[in-house]
Enzyme design. Structure first.
Site, short mmCIF file in Angstrom:
data_model
loop_
_atom_site.label_atom_id
_atom_site.label_comp_id
_atom_site.label_asym_id
_atom_site.label_seq_id
_atom_site.Cartn_x
_atom_site.Cartn_y
_atom_site.Cartn_z
N ASP A 16 -50.26 -66.54 -14.84
CA ASP A 16 -48.82 -66.32 -14.64
C ASP A 16 -48.07 -67.64 -14.52
O ASP A 16 -46.98 -67.80 -15.08
CB ASP A 16 -48.61 -65.48 -13.38
CG ASP A 16 -47.14 -65.18 -13.14
OD1 ASP A 16 -46.45 -64.78 -14.09
OD2 ASP A 16 -46.68 -65.34 -11.98
N MET B 121 -67.01 -56.04 -4.58
CA MET B 121 -65.74 -55.75 -5.25
C MET B 121 -64.63 -56.65 -4.72
O MET B 121 -63.74 -57.05 -5.46
CB MET B 121 -65.36 -54.27 -5.07
CG MET B 121 -66.32 -53.28 -5.72
SD MET B 121 -66.87 -53.72 -7.40
CE MET B 121 -65.31 -53.77 -8.28
N GLU B 122 -64.69 -56.97 -3.43
CA GLU B 122 -63.69 -57.85 -2.84
C GLU B 122 -63.78 -59.24 -3.47
O GLU B 122 -62.76 -59.87 -3.77
CB GLU B 122 -63.87 -57.92 -1.32
CG GLU B 122 -63.35 -56.72 -0.55
CD GLU B 122 -64.21 -55.47 -0.67
OE1 GLU B 122 -65.32 -55.55 -1.23
OE2 GLU B 122 -63.78 -54.40 -0.19
N MET C 287 -62.54 -45.88 -5.53
CA MET C 287 -63.61 -45.38 -4.68
C MET C 287 -64.13 -46.43 -3.68
O MET C 287 -65.14 -46.21 -3.03
CB MET C 287 -64.76 -44.84 -5.54
CG MET C 287 -64.35 -43.72 -6.49
SD MET C 287 -63.63 -42.26 -5.61
CE MET C 287 -62.36 -41.77 -6.79
N CYS C 288 -63.45 -47.55 -3.56
CA CYS C 288 -63.87 -48.59 -2.62
C CYS C 288 -63.51 -48.22 -1.18
O CYS C 288 -62.43 -47.71 -0.92
CB CYS C 288 -63.12 -49.89 -2.95
SG CYS C 288 -64.12 -51.10 -3.81
N HIS C 289 -64.41 -48.54 -0.28
CA HIS C 289 -64.15 -48.36 1.15
C HIS C 289 -63.30 -49.51 1.67
O HIS C 289 -63.47 -50.64 1.24
CB HIS C 289 -65.46 -48.33 1.93
CG HIS C 289 -66.35 -47.18 1.59
ND1 HIS C 289 -67.14 -47.19 0.46
CD2 HIS C 289 -66.56 -45.99 2.20
CE1 HIS C 289 -67.81 -46.04 0.41
NE2 HIS C 289 -67.48 -45.30 1.44
#
Lengths: 160, 160, 160, 160, 160, 160
Positions: free
Chosen positions: E128, E113-114, E75-77
């Site tokens: 990793d 969120m970014e 749902m992120c723009h």
């Protein structure tokens, strides 16, 4: 009676386990149509011969989208497609453009979704390139035509 | 008479120049249907209430795909969508599931393709999640319902 | 004397801060060439007129890649391209195919990388579609031709 | 005489059928150069030892791009690369930076395009990170160096 | 009392409407840690100075992932980030590596969120690159540190 | 003593060579937690039963992200996942939501990174969907739980 394969016993979405499935050759063909007005129909037809190549662009978009199916459809497995083609047919009587997508792989799951995605994005690209002329285009009768390979056996579309 | 906007004067595909267009609010709504058999129809209906949520998954897939339209449709501009939603309607009489996608942006081009892509991938996701039961599903009547904003003006679908 | 803009004072890579830059119109043109053998040269030339459209495919690939520049080049900003086109020129004497990519945006940073990426992927697509005939193709002289807009001012390539 | 492999008999682009090809080990090495000015050359050279690591960033970009080749080149098959590396050489006399990309896979088609894409994006990343100093950089002599495996046999570049 | 913003009144997920929000400068900083064993800690520390640059690779991965947040979080723009950086701190006493990601934009929604995605993928990349030595690494205390801009006001993390 | 596997002898990052590794069945399970406040905890719990399905959305995001691991983690190999699922547990006492991701493949390298990526993006999606209520959420204890298959042998997490 069938059961959804993309849910576990609690109803939660899962990417189904195909670990133990055999790698076999699998093919799928899907098709669909877009209905356009007379003007667009003529322009697309001319374009495919001379310049302004709507169908050439839509073909490439469809093939590229088929390769991205695993990114678009949440529970789809990534597959290494071994062949993909998109063909078009100009249906004069109904002023429709028919797109047919054929996909092959050697893998553990089928390529129905890849063929359908190829058709959808090819039709959408036609829409995009013609929408400056008319926006009343409609996409219809998009379905699987046939599939071969895999445990669930072959499938041939039957007109109902 | 209209002209293709995605080709230059030599017929070569181009992403059209919208540099001088104004940033305005633009909306688009598109819809489409998938016809399923009775068994799938019942299972999807139950699922949306209890568990095995086909429509919830399809909704998310449609929204995520709308954001990826610029990657899928070759000549589409990247746009920052300011709203996107996908709704479903269960059509009891015809055993069809209708998907409706609404998209908004403040930008230089319209969001018709985003709304149509949202519908297409939502329908494809329903197909994917139900295909273990029956593969005779058909997607149809996928078209733009309305758009607002932009130089080309508003558009409302007229049933022909 | 110039300084790298993509590193902070400790030498760590950063996506540079353009927050306070103004949104202005920016354009960039880049070009490059691929040298092919006589047979490929003739086939591509014919193809662009009749069938087997190498350049049509390369054009679309270049435009789609330009839109993906921010995903490919680590420190590139995402930009909303407002125009993108790729053109080709058949250089008879040297049997080279020249690709030229023009990109525009209204934004806070320039589109040089987008134009160069469009050229690179267009040339690579030509390579891919012709490599069954001969793999001795060489891509060369890929550079920025001009740019306009932005604080760093206009740029025009000077042959050295 | 050779034929394009990416077109069917009607001249339409297709992703060629490799279904029946055997999975064999395949390798490809590609290379290319970017010519920079003295100042950039010195800074890059220092950077690779102390801080401001242009080549480290370009190496990662090249490897990540090689994995995305199937998304960038329309008719390329998705392959599971089993090795990928990008190396650089500083050519003092000509003030060029040479990038070499080696790719391996066990698969049905070759990895030439992956190696070339790795080179191209590595060079473009160098361009991006140095362009604040000077924009007259040129990328040249990008070509396949060698490949092994597959029906078409081994290939070694011959300087013409 | 707060309400979920990503659901409509029927509980269906939607990408919230930000059409009428103003474009303002927004920043966000997030951080997190990965606990490694002594051997990895020493190797990473050396590597960042001499060769085998784990943190340089993780930094780039974090920045590239921050740009892809809109593809990962349903749902992120999509936002045009105007700055992104990832920094690391070696915490000697606890043998933890701390990652801090700063993101800025001029846009209609925030970049929390970014910043969090940048931290997560940077930490995962460290994992990793070190997992051949030991797989008992743990990522912890990943949270927002502060944000500025937007209607919901500024936020500063308070240790509870 | 262990060595980094993602660097060559010069300390340059490489995608390690797995060409000669055997294709075997490999599984990995990873887990992690997000601590939320009481209000969010209750809303999420209700939502998973009635409407406003945070966990359903996070589950799909996690599965889709696991498939994109090769795009996010620079040195990760692309793998064809044969199964992927994400489950959640509501930990009443600590008001934490635990995410567990299970991934399987038949391939030449393990799927630890895919399982960890699935957990990370699932947790981030929970964060995104709840952040309008409170931004003090913390993600912690994200680690590998077990893996099977491959030359390096099986692994089971030991609480230290």
């Amino acid at each position: 009676m069938g059961e959804f394969s993309h849910f576990d016993q609690h109803g939660n979405a899962v990417m189904v386990d195909v670990t133990k499935k055999k790698e076999t050759t699998r093919t799928a063909i899907a098709q669909g149509k877009i209905k356009v007005n007379d003007e667009i129909f003529e322009k697309v037809k001319e374009g495919s011969m001379a310049k302004g190549d709507v169908l050439g662009t839509a073909r490439i978009a469809g093939i590229m989208a088929a390769k991205k199916t695993f990114e678009l459809i949440p529970m789809c497995h990534l597959l290494m497609l071994t062949k993909c083609k998109v063909d078009f047919e100009m249906l004069e009587e109904t002023k429709e453009i028919k797109a047919v997508c054929l996909v092959k792989t050697t893998g553990k799951t089928g390529v129905e979704m890849e063929a359908l995605t190829g058709v959808q994005i090819a039709l959408l690209t036609i829409y995009d390139m013609c929408k400056a002329i008319d926006k009343h285009m409609v996409m219809s009768e998009i379905h699987l035509v046939e599939k071969t390979g895999g445990k669930s056996g072959d499938f041939v579309w039957k007109e109902s």
